[in-house]
Design an enzyme around this catalytic site. Structure first.
Site, PDB file in Angstrom:
ATOM      1  N   ASP A   1       1.097  -1.447  -0.273  1.00 23.52           N
ATOM      2  CA  ASP A   1       0.104   0.845  -0.113  1.00 23.52           C
ATOM      3  C   ASP A   1       0.879   1.235   0.266  1.00 23.52           C
ATOM      4  O   ASP A   1       1.767   1.193   0.949  1.00 23.52           O
ATOM      5  CB  ASP A   1      -1.406   0.037   1.793  1.00 23.52           C
ATOM      6  CG  ASP A   1      -1.799   0.704   1.190  1.00 23.52           C
ATOM      7  OD1 ASP A   1      -2.076   2.132   0.446  1.00 23.52           O
ATOM      8  OD2 ASP A   1      -3.642   0.657   1.592  1.00 23.52           O
TER       9      ASP A   1
ATOM     10  N   CYS B   1      11.093  20.910 -15.351  1.00 25.17           N
ATOM     11  CA  CYS B   1      11.307  20.022 -16.934  1.00 25.17           C
ATOM     12  C   CYS B   1       9.393  19.739 -16.941  1.00 25.17           C
ATOM     13  O   CYS B   1       8.996  19.605 -18.595  1.00 25.17           O
ATOM     14  CB  CYS B   1      10.801  18.586 -15.534  1.00 25.17           C
ATOM     15  SG  CYS B   1      12.518  18.586 -14.198  1.00 25.17           S
TER      16      CYS B   1
ATOM     17  N   CYS C   1       8.733  21.617 -20.513  1.00 22.95           N
ATOM     18  CA  CYS C   1       8.696  20.475 -22.576  1.00 22.95           C
ATOM     19  C   CYS C   1       8.224  19.968 -21.716  1.00 22.95           C
ATOM     20  O   CYS C   1       7.940  19.156 -22.838  1.00 22.95           O
ATOM     21  CB  CYS C   1      10.653  20.595 -22.276  1.00 22.95           C
ATOM     22  SG  CYS C   1      11.303  22.536 -22.210  1.00 22.95           S
ATOM     23  N   HIS C   2       7.969  18.827 -20.929  1.00 22.98           N
ATOM     24  CA  HIS C   2       8.109  17.722 -21.240  1.00 22.98           C
ATOM     25  C   HIS C   2       6.384  17.747 -20.406  1.00 22.98           C
ATOM     26  O   HIS C   2       5.587  16.578 -20.723  1.00 22.98           O
ATOM     27  CB  HIS C   2       8.264  16.115 -20.172  1.00 22.98           C
ATOM     28  CG  HIS C   2       9.681  16.266 -20.822  1.00 22.98           C
ATOM     29  ND1 HIS C   2       9.966  15.400 -22.008  1.00 22.98           N
ATOM     30  CD2 HIS C   2      10.813  16.500 -19.984  1.00 22.98           C
ATOM     31  CE1 HIS C   2      11.770  15.621 -21.969  1.00 22.98           C
ATOM     32  NE2 HIS C   2      11.907  16.501 -20.832  1.00 22.98           N
TER      33      HIS C   2
ATOM     34  N   CYS D   1      26.713 -15.143  -5.536  1.00 19.32           N
ATOM     35  CA  CYS D   1      25.425 -14.797  -4.334  1.00 19.32           C
ATOM     36  C   CYS D   1      23.695 -14.619  -5.277  1.00 19.32           C
ATOM     37  O   CYS D   1      23.519 -15.878  -4.495  1.00 19.32           O
ATOM     38  CB  CYS D   1      25.724 -13.842  -3.572  1.00 19.32           C
ATOM     39  SG  CYS D   1      26.872 -13.836  -2.954  1.00 19.32           S
ATOM     40  N   HIS D   2      23.947 -14.103  -6.130  1.00 16.25           N
ATOM     41  CA  HIS D   2      22.338 -13.981  -7.273  1.00 16.25           C
ATOM     42  C   HIS D   2      21.966 -15.448  -8.206  1.00 16.25           C
ATOM     43  O   HIS D   2      21.170 -15.487  -8.283  1.00 16.25           O
ATOM     44  CB  HIS D   2      21.974 -12.601  -7.802  1.00 16.25           C
ATOM     45  CG  HIS D   2      22.467 -11.693  -6.448  1.00 16.25           C
ATOM     46  ND1 HIS D   2      21.808 -11.491  -5.261  1.00 16.25           N
ATOM     47  CD2 HIS D   2      23.421 -10.454  -6.177  1.00 16.25           C
ATOM     48  CE1 HIS D   2      22.417 -10.738  -5.001  1.00 16.25           C
ATOM     49  NE2 HIS D   2      23.016 -10.320  -5.074  1.00 16.25           N
TER      50      HIS D   2
ATOM     51  N   CYS E   1      27.253  -3.786  -3.373  1.00 15.27           N
ATOM     52  CA  CYS E   1      27.884  -5.494  -3.765  1.00 15.27           C
ATOM     53  C   CYS E   1      28.863  -5.895  -3.627  1.00 15.27           C
ATOM     54  O   CYS E   1      29.473  -6.720  -3.621  1.00 15.27           O
ATOM     55  CB  CYS E   1      27.050  -6.065  -4.316  1.00 15.27           C
ATOM     56  SG  CYS E   1      25.196  -6.590  -4.343  1.00 15.27           S
TER      57      CYS E   1
END
EC number: 2.8.5.2
Lengths: 157, 290
Positions: free
Chosen positions: B78, B106, B109-110, B209-210, B251
């Site tokens: 949530d 921003c 322009c957008h 590890c992954h 990592c």
């Protein structure tokens, strides 16, 4: 290679006095993964070994191994097999070899080589993320390897 | 690696023992994620068949959400509970603020940030016009420096992560789908090589590890597949937002290695490669991890 030369130097150093009687990482002789001679010429201290095995920046063995004889260690990992009974499965020399550099026993192992100083890719200065120049200090000293070994040798079935 | 010839034959009995403990790719939590957000519930794919390029390596890919504990997973269900959402609001304020040298925002322009719906799902990508490999940060930086007359934001600054959060939210629920062929191929190959390289004094690769040991516990940490579909991540431990490359820094550092820098060619290539391992998982918007 330069192996023989390094050995000669190590032997010469070792002959120089008791303080230098440690076998240097590059001079350790692995026989089928096993290391027959003590790295210090002396037996280790199992209690100090437990400290090394449970300290993050040292051996941190418990990050990957359960050790039932150390029930107070919170959150042991399960990456490698439990070390329970390890001394019944392996000889002292084999265990010394595994602890010093397990990659001679388990090809390509994920277990770090604790008694090694060079041959790394982008070695860092401990956990700083900064570069370090080889040879690095090994992760564990000769005495710490022998201490860990002394404790692991108590883990019999 | 070392001493191949010596070990293989002689230690057959030892290896058999070790084989008993071979990684099992155990237990991502069995759970489903539907996020209650401002505009109603959004279903999040947290488990999908592995993309073709991982055939023979992984069968199924999982979001990192599936490896977190009950409390942490609940925080992402949530938006009201998700501590990362305040940064989305902060990003929106920044988006509308006239920060440019000539007072541009921003928005001027957008329009609204919805203009970027879908972009998060396909970046990093090679930009069609320039041929450069672009992360979201690179796109933002290009506008700041080339179109607004501003200095670069620090790559790991809160300005940057707030904006990442706002733009990422526009793609929530969309499937990650980064391109790995064509002009992306050389970058992808480079990223792959890095993923499998065993760095540092601990000699560990991302893959150890992954890929090899995901599902296992490394001390208190339940290893995930290290997917990036959840980024930016709100990390409880840092009480802040983390970009993918900032996570990579941590990592690599933990393997006692010299890290690469955020926005280095290495980490950009790695981000593309890691993203491609998650093709098929949903963009989570802003996820919660610990």
């Amino acid at each position: 290679m330069t192996r023989r030369l390094t050995l000669a130097v190590a032997v010469a150093l070792a002959a120089a006095g008791p303080a230098l009687s440690e076998t240097l990482p590059e001079a350790v002789q692995f026989e089928r993964g096993a290391v027959a001679a003590s790295l210090t010429g002396m037996p280790g201290d199992p209690e100090a070994g437990v400290k090394v095995m449970t300290t993050n920046a040292l051996g941190n063995c418990v990050a990957c191994h359960l050790v039932s004889a150390l029930p107070d260690v919170p959150f042991p990992g399960d990456i490698g097999p439990a070390l329970d009974g390890a001394a019944s499965r392996y000889s002292e020399a084999q265990l010394r070899g595994i602890i010093a550099n397990s990659k001679h026993t388990f090809e390509g192992s994920f277990m770090p080589a604790f008694y090694k100083t060079e041959g790394y890719i982008r070695p860092g200065n401990a956990y700083t993320g900064k570069a370090a120049t080889e040879p690095l200090p090994p992760i564990l000293t000769a005495a710490q390897i022998e201490d860990v070994l002394a404790f692991v040798l108590t883990l019999k079935d | 690696m070392q001493c191949k010839s010596k070990t293989a034959a002689v230690l057959a009995p030892v290896l058999t023992l070790a084989a008993l403990a071979l990684p099992g790719h155990a237990n991502p939590v069995d759970d489903q994620l539907v996020i209650e957000g401002e505009n109603g519930p959004v279903e999040i794919v947290t488990e999908a068949p592995a993309p073709d390029h991982l055939k023979g390596v992984l069968e199924t890919i999982y979001s990192g959400w599936r490896f977190r504990n009950d409390e942490t997973r609940a925080l992402e269900r949530d938006d009201f509970d998700n501590p990362g959402m305040v940064f989305v609001d902060r990003g929106r304020d920044k988006w509308n603020a006239p920060i440019g040298a000539k007072g541009e925002s921003c928005a001027s322009c957008h329009g609204g940030p919805e203009a970027f719906k879908g972009l998060r799902a396909v970046t990093p990508r090679v930009d069609e016009k320039t041929g450069a490999l672009m992360t979201m940060e690179n796109y933002i930086d290009a506008c700041l420096t080339q179109r607004m007359g501003l200095e670069s934001w620090n790559w790991t600054s809160t300005d940057m992560s707030d904006m990442l959060a706002l733009i990422s939210m526009q793609s929530r629920g969309m499937a990650v789908n980064v391109a790995i062929d064509g002009p992306a191929a050389p970058y992808w190959e480079k990223g792959k090589e890095i993923y499998y390289t065993r760095y540092g004094q601990l000699e560990m690769a991302c893959a150890n590890c992954h890929e090899q040991y995901f599902g296992h516990m490394i001390r208190a940490d339940h290893l995930s597949q290290g997917q990036t579909n959840g980024f930016p991540v709100y990390r409880l431990k840092d009480a802040g937002l983390l970009s993918a490359q900032k996570r990579f820094v941590g990592c690599v550092r933990d393997t006692r290695a010299e890290t690469f820098k955020p926005n280095s060619p290495e980490f950009k290539a790695l981000e593309l490669y890691v993203a491609s391992r998650g093709n098929g998982l949903s963009v989570e918007g802003v996820s919660v991890r610990h």
